[in-house]
Design a protein around this motif. Sequence first.
Motif, short mmCIF file in Angstrom:
data_model
loop_
_atom_site.label_atom_id
_atom_site.label_comp_id
_atom_site.label_asym_id
_atom_site.label_seq_id
_atom_site.Cartn_x
_atom_site.Cartn_y
_atom_site.Cartn_z
N GLU A 3 -36.64 -27.08 -53.72
CA GLU A 3 -35.65 -27.91 -54.07
C GLU A 3 -35.24 -28.07 -55.48
N MET A 6 -32.83 -24.07 -55.56
CA MET A 6 -31.65 -24.16 -54.53
C MET A 6 -31.46 -25.18 -53.73
N ILE A 7 -30.13 -25.62 -53.69
CA ILE A 7 -29.86 -26.67 -52.55
C ILE A 7 -29.92 -26.01 -51.43
N VAL A 8 -30.56 -26.76 -50.31
CA VAL A 8 -30.79 -25.99 -48.83
C VAL A 8 -30.61 -27.14 -47.96
N VAL A 9 -29.68 -27.12 -47.24
CA VAL A 9 -29.11 -28.12 -46.23
C VAL A 9 -28.77 -27.80 -45.00
N VAL A 14 -22.38 -29.97 -49.12
CA VAL A 14 -23.26 -30.75 -49.98
C VAL A 14 -22.53 -31.88 -50.45
N LYS A 17 -20.41 -32.37 -53.78
CA LYS A 17 -20.04 -31.06 -54.13
C LYS A 17 -18.88 -30.35 -53.35
N VAL A 71 -33.88 -17.90 -49.16
CA VAL A 71 -33.60 -18.44 -50.50
C VAL A 71 -33.49 -17.44 -51.37
N ASP A 80 -25.43 -20.94 -55.08
CA ASP A 80 -25.97 -22.19 -55.63
C ASP A 80 -26.67 -23.03 -54.79
N ALA A 81 -26.15 -22.74 -53.39
CA ALA A 81 -26.78 -23.54 -52.22
C ALA A 81 -26.62 -22.44 -50.95
N ILE A 83 -26.17 -23.46 -46.95
CA ILE A 83 -25.72 -24.55 -46.10
C ILE A 83 -25.80 -24.21 -44.60
N LEU A 108 -20.90 -23.44 -55.45
CA LEU A 108 -20.30 -24.82 -55.45
C LEU A 108 -19.57 -24.97 -56.67
#
Length: 109
Positions: A3, A6-9, A14, A17, A71, A80-81, A83, A108
């Motif tokens: 976390e 890296m943004i991981v969803v 996001v 964003k 990642v 940046d992420a 998704i 993003l």
Amino acid sequence: MLEDKMIVVNTDFVTGKEVKEVLGLVRGNTIRAKGLGKDIKAAFRNIAGGKIDEYVEMLSESREEALNEMVEKAEEMGADAVINVRFMTSSVMGSAAEILAYGTAVKLE
């Protein structure tokens, strides 16, 4: 920790964003098996019923390893992420399982 880097969803967005560029699919996987001793203990637990801690631990570690690999690949692409992250599990042989983590690497705004 993931976390922090890296943004991981598991959504296709996001919150707060905007996706400015889709870099492509990223994935990480691992195949793991427990040793014979742990397989025997797990077999006895299976007969008696209940939670099989040996396999819970193995799959938890495997998911983390696959996620970290995914990642790392996203970072190499300049993302940046990631998704829309998903996991898939498949049995490779009797007591070995593959865990696959995959998602879409994005930049993003």
